[in-house]
Scaffold this active site. Structure first.
Site, PDB file in Angstrom:
ATOM      1  CB  CYS A 113      -0.954   0.006   1.180  1.00 35.90           C
ATOM      2  SG  CYS A 113      -2.152  -1.336   1.097  1.00 35.90           S
ATOM      3  CG  HIS A 258      -3.266   3.370   1.716  1.00 39.20           C
ATOM      4  ND1 HIS A 258      -3.683   2.943   0.477  1.00 39.20           N
ATOM      5  CD2 HIS A 258      -3.401   2.305   2.552  1.00 39.20           C
ATOM      6  CE1 HIS A 258      -4.052   1.672   0.570  1.00 39.20           C
ATOM      7  NE2 HIS A 258      -3.892   1.267   1.807  1.00 39.20           N
ATOM      8  CG  ASN A 288      -6.831  -0.920   0.531  1.00 35.01           C
ATOM      9  OD1 ASN A 288      -6.076  -0.572  -0.378  1.00 35.01           O
ATOM     10  ND2 ASN A 288      -6.386  -1.315   1.705  1.00 35.01           N
TER      11      ASN A 288
HETATM   12  C1  LIG Z   1     -10.939  -5.474   9.072  1.00 37.03           C
HETATM   13  C2  LIG Z   1     -11.607  -4.629  10.128  1.00 37.03           C
HETATM   14  C3  LIG Z   1     -12.634  -3.722   9.457  1.00 37.03           C
HETATM   15  C4  LIG Z   1     -12.340  -5.576  11.093  1.00 37.03           C
HETATM   16  O1  LIG Z   1     -12.949  -4.813  12.120  1.00 37.03           O
HETATM   17  P1  LIG Z   1     -12.814  -5.267  13.616  1.00 37.03           P
HETATM   18  O2  LIG Z   1     -13.613  -4.322  14.404  1.00 37.03           O
HETATM   19  O3  LIG Z   1     -11.374  -5.420  13.925  1.00 37.03           O
HETATM   20  O4  LIG Z   1     -13.589  -6.634  13.572  1.00 37.03           O
HETATM   21  P2  LIG Z   1     -13.096  -8.051  14.062  1.00 37.03           P
HETATM   22  O5  LIG Z   1     -11.986  -8.536  13.186  1.00 37.03           O
HETATM   23  O6  LIG Z   1     -12.874  -7.973  15.543  1.00 37.03           O
HETATM   24  O7  LIG Z   1     -14.341  -8.879  13.768  1.00 37.03           O
HETATM   25  C5  LIG Z   1     -15.537  -8.676  14.464  1.00 37.03           C
HETATM   26  C6  LIG Z   1     -16.513  -9.719  13.998  1.00 37.03           C
HETATM   27  O8  LIG Z   1     -16.926  -9.430  12.665  1.00 37.03           O
HETATM   28  C7  LIG Z   1     -16.746 -10.581  11.853  1.00 37.03           C
HETATM   29  N1  LIG Z   1     -16.451 -10.154  10.508  1.00 37.03           N
HETATM   30  C8  LIG Z   1     -15.240 -10.003   9.915  1.00 37.03           C
HETATM   31  N2  LIG Z   1     -15.410  -9.607   8.653  1.00 37.03           N
HETATM   32  C9  LIG Z   1     -16.719  -9.487   8.441  1.00 37.03           C
HETATM   33  C10 LIG Z   1     -17.503  -9.102   7.348  1.00 37.03           C
HETATM   34  N3  LIG Z   1     -16.959  -8.746   6.162  1.00 37.03           N
HETATM   35  N4  LIG Z   1     -18.830  -9.082   7.476  1.00 37.03           N
HETATM   36  C11 LIG Z   1     -19.427  -9.436   8.628  1.00 37.03           C
HETATM   37  N5  LIG Z   1     -18.724  -9.804   9.706  1.00 37.03           N
HETATM   38  C12 LIG Z   1     -17.391  -9.837   9.612  1.00 37.03           C
HETATM   39  C13 LIG Z   1     -15.649 -11.342  12.502  1.00 37.03           C
HETATM   40  O9  LIG Z   1     -15.711 -12.702  12.127  1.00 37.03           O
HETATM   41  C14 LIG Z   1     -15.913 -11.116  13.966  1.00 37.03           C
HETATM   42  O10 LIG Z   1     -16.900 -12.005  14.375  1.00 37.03           O
HETATM   43  P3  LIG Z   1     -16.852 -12.678  15.839  1.00 37.03           P
HETATM   44  O11 LIG Z   1     -16.905 -11.505  16.778  1.00 37.03           O
HETATM   45  O12 LIG Z   1     -18.059 -13.529  15.833  1.00 37.03           O
HETATM   46  O13 LIG Z   1     -15.558 -13.412  15.874  1.00 37.03           O
HETATM   47  C15 LIG Z   1     -10.611  -3.777  10.933  1.00 37.03           C
HETATM   48  O14 LIG Z   1      -9.811  -4.604  11.739  1.00 37.03           O
HETATM   49  C16 LIG Z   1      -9.730  -2.967  10.061  1.00 37.03           C
HETATM   50  O15 LIG Z   1     -10.174  -2.054   9.411  1.00 37.03           O
HETATM   51  N6  LIG Z   1      -8.403  -3.224  10.073  1.00 37.03           N
HETATM   52  C17 LIG Z   1      -7.479  -2.572   9.208  1.00 37.03           C
HETATM   53  C18 LIG Z   1      -7.557  -3.254   7.896  1.00 37.03           C
HETATM   54  C19 LIG Z   1      -6.847  -2.548   6.807  1.00 37.03           C
HETATM   55  O16 LIG Z   1      -7.052  -1.388   6.595  1.00 37.03           O
HETATM   56  N7  LIG Z   1      -6.030  -3.278   6.061  1.00 37.03           N
HETATM   57  C20 LIG Z   1      -5.324  -2.784   4.962  1.00 37.03           C
HETATM   58  C21 LIG Z   1      -4.251  -1.850   5.449  1.00 37.03           C
HETATM   59  S1  LIG Z   1      -3.269  -1.300   4.173  1.00 37.03           S
END
Ligand SMILES: CC(C)(COP(=O)(O)OP(=O)(O)OC[C@H]1O[C@@H](n2cnc3c(N)ncnc32)[C@H](O)[C@@H]1OP(=O)(O)O)[C@@H](O)C(=O)NCCC(=O)NCCS
Length: 331
Positions: A113, A258, A288
């Site tokens: 990224c 980004h 993204n």
């Molecule tokens: C990915 C992201 C949105 C997930 O949000 P979060 O609040 O951390 O959510 P979690 O991973 O704790 O997941 C919460 C729940 O949602 C679920 N979940 C994950 N993806 C899901 C989706 N697309 N739809 C529905 N539920 C989803 C998980 O399984 C989890 O369920 P559980 O509580 O039963 O285990 C967040 O971590 C994020 O934005 N991270 C940065 C990612 C990023 O920007 N990456 C690229 C960087 S260059």
């Protein structure tokens, strides 16, 4: 010493719009979950037959037209991607072939990224050194063909989109304009926090039926860890870039971060104390697109008239590696 100026910008995104609602037909997710956690409403996915080189060429054509230049004016190509059309050679040479400019160097950058900011630093060094005067810098990504669109991969699959953004960089003798400085960082201790483990030349064979069964050929991440580092490293490197130039956050006219996640952008904005008008966000439309988010957002901002000559532009990125970086540009 010549300065690097942005002579033109442009972008291309595939026509195929994939909404959050469309994703609910592939995996257990919902529009509400995706919008609340990421701000993404839709993204673009390529249709069969579209290549990264072709998207890059379309973005490059737009940037060259904006600059009033032709491919034959280019001295070099720098192309950032994590999703090359082939394992080898890099997409840069395929773009060069598409543009019909055999002979000029084509440099592929693998900085995820942060690829566009890393690529800008490389291009800027060539221009400052006087080695090249006109460089095409492209960020291009096809993520849709490499994600797990089942419920198993939903945390990653909802985030990514396809697209390409380009900038034509030219040498200028005007010391008051252009790239002021670039600031790059990496921390390989976190490499596995956001990665695509397979196909892997470390293994023989590079991929196996067991690997495919386990899904380790798909990107995976520790979302919370990535989030935590992104919202700390990006403001930090913006402050570093400003301090290196004796500038202050209040001097920034436009920040193009980004586009990883709307919540990350909002937190970076809050930590820096910037207003909505100072920060570009288009993640709701494109998701993204990895190395392509910054040049696409920049080209959109330019087209919308959000940058005027003399404005202070800041580009900032964070991604897999971890890698991160910032650039300050006097527009
Ligand atoms: C990915 C992201 C949105 C997930 O949000 P979060 O609040 O951390 O959510 P979690 O991973 O704790 O997941 C919460 C729940 O949602 C679920 N979940 C994950 N993806 C899901 C989706 N697309 N739809 C529905 N539920 C989803 C998980 O399984 C989890 O369920 P559980 O509580 O039963 O285990 C967040 O971590 C994020 O934005 N991270 C940065 C990612 C990023 O920007 N990456 C690229 C960087 S260059």
């Amino acid at each position: 010493m010549p300065r690097t100026t942005f002579a033109g910008t442009g972008y291309y995104v595939p026509e195929r719009v994939v909404t959050n609602e469309d994703l609910t037909r592939l995996m257990d997710t919902s529009d509400a979950w995706i919008v609340e956690r990421t701000g993404i409403r839709e993204r673009r996915w390529v249709s069969e037959g579209m290549s990264g080189a072709e998207m890059a060429r379309r973005a490059a054509d737009a940037a060259l037209a904006d600059a009033g230049l032709a491919p034959s004016d280019l001295d070099a190509i720098v192309l950032a991607t994590v999703s090359p059309d082939h394992f080898a050679p890099g997409t840069g040479v395929f773009l060069q072939r598409e543009l019909g400019v055999p002979g000029i160097p084509a440099i592929d950058v693998r900085a995820q990224c942060s690829g566009f900011v890393y690529g800008l630093a490389i291009a800027d060094a060539f221009i400052r050194a006087g080695q090249y005067r006109t460089i095409l810098l492209v960020g291009v990504e096809i993520q849709s063909t490499g994600i797990d669109v089942s419920t198993r991969g939903r945390d990653m699959a909802v985030l990514f989109g396809d697209g390409a953004g380009a900038a034509v960089l030219t040498a200028s003798e005007d010391a008051a304009r252009g790239v002021l400085s670039t600031h790059l960082h990496a921390d390989g201790r976190f490499a596995e926090m956001l990665w695509v483990e397979f196909e892997s030349s470390k293994h023989h064979p590079r991929i196996s039926a067991e690997v495919i069964e386990s899904g380790r050929q798909y990107p995976s991440m520790d979302g919370k860890e990535v989030f935590k580092h992104a919202v700390a490293r990006m403001p930090e490197v913006v402050e570093e870039a400003l301090a290196a130039n004796g500038l202050h956050v209040r001097d920034i006219d436009l920040l193009v971060p980004h586009q990883a996640n709307l919540r990350i952008t909002q937190m970076v904005q809050r930590r820096l104390g910037l207003s909505d008008a100072q920060v570009v966000s288009n993640i709701h439309k494109f998701g993204n697109t990895t190395a392509a988010t910054i040049p696409i957002a920049l080209a959109e901002a330019v087209a919308e008239g959000r940058l005027r000559e003399g404005n202070l532009l800041c580009l900032v990125a964070f991604g897999s590696g971890f890698t991160w970086g910032a650039a300050l540009v006097r527009w």
